[in-house]
Write a protein that holds these residues in place. Structure first.
Motif, PDB file in Angstrom:
ATOM      1  N   ALA A   1       0.832  -1.060  -0.041  1.00  0.00           N
ATOM      2  CA  ALA A   1       0.233   0.153   0.139  1.00  0.00           C
ATOM      3  C   ALA A   1       0.804   1.313   0.004  1.00  0.00           C
ATOM      4  O   ALA A   1       0.634   2.181  -0.856  1.00  0.00           O
ATOM      5  N   ILE A   2       1.679   1.341   1.005  1.00  0.00           N
ATOM      6  CA  ILE A   2       2.525   2.752   0.987  1.00  0.00           C
ATOM      7  C   ILE A   2       3.781   2.516   2.306  1.00  0.00           C
ATOM      8  O   ILE A   2       3.412   1.500   2.737  1.00  0.00           O
ATOM      9  N   GLN A   3       4.660   3.077   1.924  1.00  0.00           N
ATOM     10  CA  GLN A   3       6.054   2.984   2.784  1.00  0.00           C
ATOM     11  C   GLN A   3       6.263   4.032   3.639  1.00  0.00           C
ATOM     12  O   GLN A   3       6.340   5.185   3.309  1.00  0.00           O
ATOM     13  N   GLU A   4       6.552   3.663   4.880  1.00  0.00           N
ATOM     14  CA  GLU A   4       7.002   4.587   5.799  1.00  0.00           C
ATOM     15  C   GLU A   4       8.495   5.236   5.527  1.00  0.00           C
ATOM     16  O   GLU A   4       9.228   4.565   5.317  1.00  0.00           O
ATOM     17  N   TYR A   5       8.440   6.705   5.530  1.00  0.00           N
ATOM     18  CA  TYR A   5       9.781   7.400   4.964  1.00  0.00           C
ATOM     19  C   TYR A   5      10.211   8.196   6.376  1.00  0.00           C
ATOM     20  O   TYR A   5       9.345   9.129   6.584  1.00  0.00           O
ATOM     21  N   SER A   6      11.131   7.627   7.006  1.00  0.00           N
ATOM     22  CA  SER A   6      11.119   8.512   8.469  1.00  0.00           C
ATOM     23  C   SER A   6      11.911   9.684   8.377  1.00  0.00           C
ATOM     24  O   SER A   6      13.033  10.025   8.129  1.00  0.00           O
ATOM     25  N   THR A   7      11.244  10.809   8.579  1.00  0.00           N
ATOM     26  CA  THR A   7      11.573  12.081   8.888  1.00  0.00           C
ATOM     27  C   THR A   7      11.613  12.836  10.026  1.00  0.00           C
ATOM     28  O   THR A   7      10.961  13.520  10.371  1.00  0.00           O
ATOM     29  N   GLY A   8      12.085  12.095  10.917  1.00  0.00           N
ATOM     30  CA  GLY A   8      12.114  12.264  12.364  1.00  0.00           C
ATOM     31  C   GLY A   8      12.546  11.307  13.305  1.00  0.00           C
ATOM     32  O   GLY A   8      13.178  10.466  12.841  1.00  0.00           O
ATOM     33  N   PHE A   9      12.315  11.435  14.569  1.00  0.00           N
ATOM     34  CA  PHE A   9      13.030  10.447  15.448  1.00  0.00           C
ATOM     35  C   PHE A   9      14.641  10.423  15.746  1.00  0.00           C
ATOM     36  O   PHE A   9      15.141   9.762  16.193  1.00  0.00           O
ATOM     37  N   GLU A  10      15.008  11.641  15.404  1.00  0.00           N
ATOM     38  CA  GLU A  10      16.640  11.755  15.787  1.00  0.00           C
ATOM     39  C   GLU A  10      16.928  11.761  16.811  1.00  0.00           C
ATOM     40  O   GLU A  10      16.441  12.413  17.627  1.00  0.00           O
TER      41      GLU A  10
END
Length: 391
Positions: free
Chosen positions: A315-324
């Motif tokens: 369906a869709i993929q998580e693209y992590s722009t956070g949690f540094e």
């Protein structure tokens, strides 16, 4: 056997907030994998080192055999063990595909698609900041926002209490404000992070049905599939869950109960590429879609994208722009972009599936220097009554 490619070394690499597995063969082919148990990262490294005792000297191509041996040995499983197996499995697929000079998806039946739709992360402590970040991420080309939390990412230093009606109405209002800013240009993947009771989950989720979110994720704690099924049966919006599952059997229990519409399989936790393919097949038989979970580095992202390329029910993929550094703060680039040689860029809400050999991405030689080992502190937000709050 003659002609076998032997495993020469298996090394756990604790780099920043990430745990990687580096496997090298006797003919100097290197593969990388990632472990997803970020809350207890050192334990995954210990398990990788333990499995090295078994793996060294074995045939690197016997991936399914090793996967079963590691899972079945001594009858003991668990998150740290399964995260280690996942990292090893991904690294072995990386090696096999690199040796053949093809991307991993070619070994999984070939590509169903050449691009994957992605969603970004939005982490903020106030609704005004969330709405500002929505505009930023729209300008960056994303058409779906995840980890967008209507209960907000407030700090663990703040004692929590709200009446039921205010807790519900504030969160419902926040989703309405999000929808007002993004209109019909963006899909909202509402992150609840297991913080609600079943009763609260029903009230809140039905209260936002008119905003048409793609799904609500982890509305309650995921341990009890019967409770999740009870909630799913009463909701007007789909449920996504599974990111905390370490075995294919946990997904089977949910799917058998009609408790999920989007399975959040974590390749770095649920058996790597081998385990995720099994979950995807079970989900396909139930006409359920797959949304791979990856709050990790581009190594984990690439593994997910090869799965996305090879299954029909992606369906869709998580693209992590956070949690540094484990902090709930939004960033512009993919998490961990500085320690790898390639990160797929986002264009109009999609990324290209990596087409290079293996994963199509490698750790930089100086990655350990760029990010010293980091362990997340063990803490939870306090409730006003003295207990703790899931968030």
């Amino acid at each position: 056997m003659p002609g076998e490619r032997k495993i020469a070394s298996v090394v756990a690499l604790h780099i920043g907030q990430f745990m990687f597995c580096r496997i090298e063969t006797d003919d100097c082919i290197v593969g990388y994998g990632e472990a997803g148990i970020w809350g207890h990262i050192k334990t995954a490294g210990t398990a990788i080192e333990r499995f090295a005792e078994y793996l060294i000297g074995k045939d690197a191509s016997a991936i399914e055999h090793h996967w079963n041996t590691m899972h079945r040995f001594s009858y003991f499983q668990g998150m740290a063990i399964n995260a280690a197996i996942s990292a090893i499995d991904i690294a072995l697929w990386d090696i096999k595909a690199r040796a053949l000079g093809v991307p991993i998806y070619e070994l999984l039946g070939g590509a169903c698609r050449t691009k994957a739709r992605v969603y970004c992360h939005i982490y903020e402590r106030t609704i005004d900041k969330v709405l500002e970040e929505c505009k930023v991420k729209m300008d960056a080309g994303f058409t779906a926002f995840g980890h967008i939390n209507p209960f907000l990412d407030e700090g663990h230093d703040q004692v929590y209490f709200k009446t039921h009606i205010k807790k519900m109405r504030d969160a419902i209002s926040n989703v309405e404000k999000m929808r007002g800013v993004v209109g019909e240009n963006v899909d909202l993947l509402i992150e609840l992070h297991r913080r609600l009771t079943p009763a609260e989950a029903v009230t809140f989720s039905n209260g936002i049905a008119h905003t048409h979110p793609l799904f609500v994720e982890d509305p309650i704690r995921p341990e009890n599939p019967d409770a999740m099924a009870r909630v799913a049966d009463r909701l007007a919006v789909p449920i996504a869950t599974g990111e905390r599952f370490g075995t294919i059997y946990e997904f089977q229990a949910l799917l058998a109960r009609n408790a999920v519409e989007y399975v959040r399989v974590d390749l770095a936790l649920c058996g790597g590429i081998t385990g995720a393919k099994k979950v995807a097949a079970i989900a396909e038989a139930h006409q359920v879609q797959v949304v791979p979970h990856n709050p990790l580095s581009p190594i984990g992202l690439s593994a997910c994208l090869h799965l996305a390329a090879s299954i029909p029910n992606f369906a869709i993929q998580e693209y992590s722009t956070g949690f540094e550094a484990g902090v709930f703060t939004s960033i512009s680039k993919h998490l961990g972009s500085d320690i790898v040689d390639y990160v797929p860029p986002v264009h109009d809400g999609f990324v290209n599936i990596p087409s290079g050999p293996g994963l199509g991405v490698k750790l930089l030689d100086n990655a350990s220097e760029l990010r010293p080992p980091l362990v997340q502190p063990m803490e939870m937000r306090p409730h006003k009554d003295g207990f703790i709050v899931d968030q």
